[in-house]
Enzyme design. Structure first.
Site, PDB file in Angstrom:
ATOM      1  N   ASP A  70       0.805  -1.214   0.000  1.00 48.85           N
ATOM      2  CA  ASP A  70       0.000   0.000   0.000  1.00 48.85           C
ATOM      3  C   ASP A  70       0.846   1.277   0.000  1.00 48.85           C
ATOM      4  OD1 ASP A  70       0.831  -0.444   2.600  1.00 48.85           O
ATOM      5  OD2 ASP A  70      -1.176  -0.442   3.469  1.00 48.85           O
ATOM      6  N   ASP A 480       3.565   1.069  12.876  1.00 43.79           N
ATOM      7  CA  ASP A 480       2.825  -0.198  12.920  1.00 43.79           C
ATOM      8  C   ASP A 480       3.481  -1.303  13.731  1.00 43.79           C
ATOM      9  OD1 ASP A 480       0.988   1.049  11.324  1.00 43.79           O
ATOM     10  OD2 ASP A 480       1.333  -0.164   9.556  1.00 43.79           O
TER      11      ASP A 480
END
Length: 884
Positions: A70, A480
């Site tokens: 992404d 993350d």
């Protein structure tokens, strides 16, 4: 990992790009010649670390596969090494958004051709429109066709698809599904130009959250997939039947039977759901569709699977469970091209206790699950998992049933069976690519083996970097997955930073004269936002937050580690002595300031906010605003103090509509001088001085002489050498940079989605010497051996070796014997080797000396059988150690 943590990380990353990303620049005059050096670039290995929403196998050439990420570009599978090769490292600074890949397509007529639809955000966060990249050499080089609209590789709905498809009969024809109400687009010249399909009847209407004023969640997710029925065409002629999926819960699937001249909504189709995937089994005439009530990739509450008979128009609900029993959407849809009646799908948004994978060998009439309950909460798996190559995938967790670690996955929207090999399957998760090479064991009742198939695919967003003068060469702050301590850049660390485990680490620092003291700050749903280490980042303990803290912000350690200054979000700047058990507000400095420390004077700290520089000489209790003027007016600034130089500060940053460049102060920030030979600069870091030089080497991500790149200066900024090249640009590199204080020429570069890159000059460098001959310490010793995590076929252990004698050790070597066939796979904080059942672990350069009464710790991963007995005895040279 819970859904809210992923969403928070995505939005935080997007916000960071909004504040820190470059804007479109005016045309530059011809660039003068710059000095250049040839560098070798590699990733500090993490293996994965981000969401892989798409995996595409070529249908005509064996072992040709691609993966899209992404934010981190696209990759091609290399069968000989079982690794992924990055394909979009040539994307430059101004086009940083083109590292987000919303779709990828491999040409089955000409396998050398591959296409990527690129663009990261459809709202204002990404200033540029999207593009379709085309390659005739499998991604080694690219040409670009710019589009008149944006694409969203990191937007909601990015796991649906593929939005880009090549006609399998006339490969000069491609289709692209657009978001934001832009409809369906077509190219008839192999992707060189594009035009809208004017008669396509539906541009979509679904948005994740129409009330979102940022435009991120409120964007229409648009046209989301294209599937050709190859049986309705002949070589050289356009395929007649084309299916298109649209983000519209009541009108999700359209078909053309005249090569796109006209389009009709498929009659009788299901409603109230979005079709995430549409996969055609042309041999049996079945179009399979995976439905969810949300666009994904992290949301979804209800889902269905349907089969559409292309010959009769009959719809059949083939869902493996009743809709009332779903709490997830379906996606990750694939068929076995060798056995087309075999179909598989994922419960992509089943966050707890785990994702689920469903398999049918009779076209969806009956299904089996990858795991099921025996008696709740106990479960039985049809698979085994071996994550010894990426041991951090256990997250250091110790969950209660029915959760397990490592998990089968989450955000599992990419699932593909190799069209040439029924036994090979790959699937993407929010953190890695998993795969198996004995999938058909599922059908025979034996277990199939799942392991990471991700080496070479690096997809972390880097917020901060540190390279201490001793200990581990690299510490990283990541989005993350928190961050890592690399003791060996060529090996995957055993675990991310834990205790606490931040979802995103925003800042880290170490004490310059005491590098064992490290501090990091970050984001956590509930819990502390700061942590400390006294062993160079190997182990951590949580600090206490001041009232009101909502996010990590920036943090600085005193040069000797005696105190810390923290500027978190949600609270003003604070300072403490010791390890953060009690914080006091700092006076004279605004909330949100960036903070750093002087690397010599333990009581001197610095801050920057909105064009103003601040200095504290009392340990952060009070700051005074510097009279220095002409600094960048915004907050897109990074600054650092030079190790070994009191009051020597370098500041980089700015924006194209104001002051932008590199500044230097030699009087602790009282005055700054702007370097005239630097057009723009966004990061600054220091490394080992060049041979014969007295001043440390400078590194920056900058624009110098009209050229954007990564630069090095060995003469205090008087001249610069570009050390990257146009093939190695990695999009946006504006978060952090640091040289290595032990290796001349080595530099660590942050990226937004390609992990940590490190470069070494072709001229080589000088390094600190490693450990000498095998040590033979004497005196008493004690060993604590602890298994910290186990999984099917493997385990992780920590070993603490304590000098209980009266004299220090200058080097150590510890040996033990495994009795159950355990095999060492990786070690950290020690050099370890195994011969037969005997393992020997030796010191590395930075933990050679162990004082009397002190301890040294190291860890390892190993394979195991069903039994895993702990070693009964340990020897330090010839000395037998006591075992705890």
């Amino acid at each position: 990992m819970r859904r809210t943590r992923i969403l928070t990380a995505v939005l935080a990353l997007a916000a960071g790009l909004l504040s820190g990303a470059p804007t479109a620049l005016a045309a530059d005059p011809p660039a003068p010649k710059l000095a250049a050096d040839t560098y070798t670039w590699k990733n500090a290995r993490i293996d994965g670390g981000g969401f892989v929403p798409g995996i595409v196998f070529n249908r005509s050439e064996k072992n040709l596969a691609y993966a899209r990420t992404d934010i981190g570009g696209a990759y091609r599978w290399q069968e000989s090494s079982k690794t992924w090769t990055p394909l979009l490292d040539s994307v430059g600074w101004e086009d940083w958004g083109h590292t987000g890949v919303v779709s990828i397509a491999s040409d089955s007529v000409d396998p050398n051709r591959v296409y990527a639809a690129v663009g990261t955000y459809t709202n204002s966060w990404d200033p540029k429109n999207g593009a379709v990249m085309r390659s005739s050499d499998r991604g080694a080089s690219w040409q670009k066709a710019n589009l008149p609209f944006k694409l969203g590789g990191n937007m909601p709905g990015r796991g649906m698809g593929e939005r880009l498809a090549v006609d399998p009969n006339r490969n000069s024809v491609l289709y692209l599904g657009a978001p934001s109400g832009k409809g369906l687009w077509r190219s008839t010249d192999s992707g060189a130009s594009w035009s809208q399909v004017a008669n396509f009847p539906n541009v979509g209407n679904y948005a994740q959250d129409p009330s979102d004023t940022s435009g991120y969640a409120s964007d229409n997710q648009g046209v989301v997939w294209i599937t050709f029925d190859e049986s309705t065409g002949t070589a050289g002629s356009a395929t007649k039947t084309v299916y298109v999926g649209v983000a519209d819960k009541d009108n999700a699937v359209y078909r053309s039977t005249d090569a796109g001249a006209t389009w009709q909504r498929l009659a009788g189709q299901p409603t109230r759901h979005l079709a995430h995937k549409g996969v055609l089994d042309a041999k049996n005439g079945h179009l399979y569709l995976a439905y969810s009530d949300k666009g994904g990739p992290y949301d979804g509450g209800k889902g269905r699977l349907f089969r559409y008979a292309t010959g009769t128009g009959t719809w059949t609900d083939i869902s493996p469970v009743a809709e009332a029993d779903t709490f997830y959407g379906f996606s990750g849809l694939t068929v076995d091209r060798q056995k087309p009646g075999t179909v598989m799908a994922t419960a992509y948004s089943a966050w707890w206790p785990d994702t689920q994978i469903f398999r049918s060998t009779d076209s969806g009439a009956t299904w089996s699950k990858a795991w099921d309950y025996t008696s709740y909460p106990n479960r039985e798996n049809r698979y085994t998992m071996d994550v010894s190559s990426s041991p951090w995938l256990t997250w250091g967790a110790n969950p209660q049933p029915p959760e397990q670690t490592p998990k089968l996955g989450w955000m599992t929207e990419a699932l593909e069976i190799d069209p040439f090999d029924s036994d090979r399957m790959m699937y993407g998760t929010g953190a890695t690519v998993y795969g198996t090479e004995n999938l058909t064991n599922w059908d025979s009742g034996s277990k199939f083996a799942v392991k990471p198939m991700v080496r070479g695919l690096e997809e972390t967003a880097v917020n901060d970097l540190a390279s201490p003068p001793s200990g581990a060469p690299l510490l990283s702050a990541l989005g993350d997955i928190g961050g890592f301590r690399h003791t060996d850049l060529t090996k995957v660390p055993s675990m991310m930073f834990t205790q606490p485990n931040f979802t995103t680490t925003t800042s880290l620092d170490f004490a310059e004269s005491n590098p064992n003291t490290v501090v990091r700050t970050g984001n956590l749903d509930s819990g502390p936002h700061i942590a400390f280490s006294t062993d160079n980042g190997a182990n951590w303990f949580a600090g206490t937050d001041p009232s009101g803290v909502s996010s990590g912000g920036t943090v600085a350690s005193a040069a000797d580690g005696s105190r810390f200054v923290w500027s978190p979000e949600g609270a003003g700047v604070h300072h403490t002595t010791g390890f953060g058990t009690s914080w006091q507000a700092s006076a004279g400095i605004p909330a949100g300031a960036i903070v750093e420390s002087d690397r010599v004077d333990a009581k001197t700290f610095y801050g920057f906010k909105s064009g103003k520089f601040y200095v504290s000489t009392d340990g952060g209790a009070t700051f005074k605003e510097s009279s220095a003027g002409g600094l960048p007016g915004g907050d897109s600034v990074r600054f650092k103090a030079l190790p070994g130089g009191k009051g020597d500060v370098w500041l980089a940053g700015g924006a194209t509509d104001g002051a932008y460049g590199l500044w230097h102060s030699t009087d602790g920030g009282a005055n700054f001088t702007k370097l005239p030979n630097v057009d723009q600069a966004d990061t600054i870091g220091f490394g080992k001085a060049a041979p014969g030089a007295s001043y440390q080497t400078l590194y920056t991500s900058a624009k110098i002489g009209g050229v954007r790149g990564v630069f090095r200066s060995t003469d205090k900024g008087a001249s610069w050498t570009r050390i990257n090249d146009d093939a190695h640009q990695w999009g946006w590199t504006g978060a952090a940079i640091t040289g290595d204080p032990r290796v001349y020429g080595r530099v660590y570069v942050s990226t937004n989605g390609r992990g940590v890159l490190y470069g070494d000059s072709s001229g080589g460098g000088t390094t600190d010497p490693g450990p000498g001959p095998d040590p033979t310490p004497t005196g008493a010793c004690k060993v604590t051996y602890k298994i910290t995590s186990q999984w099917s076929g493997g385990f992780q252990a920590d070993v603490q070796l304590t000098n209980t004698g009266t004299s220090p050790w200058n080097g150590w070597s510890l040996a033990w014997t495994f009795t159950d066939g355990q095999k060492l796979t990786q070690a950290w904080n020690a050099e370890a080797a195994q011969s037969g059942p005997t393992v020997t672990a030796k010191n590395v350069a930075w933990n050679t000396t162990v004082a009397a009464g002190s301890s040294v710790s190291f860890g390892f991963t190993a394979s195991r059988s069903d039994t895993n007995a702990k070693p009964a005895a340990f020897k330090l040279g010839e000395q037998t150690c006591a075992v705890v």
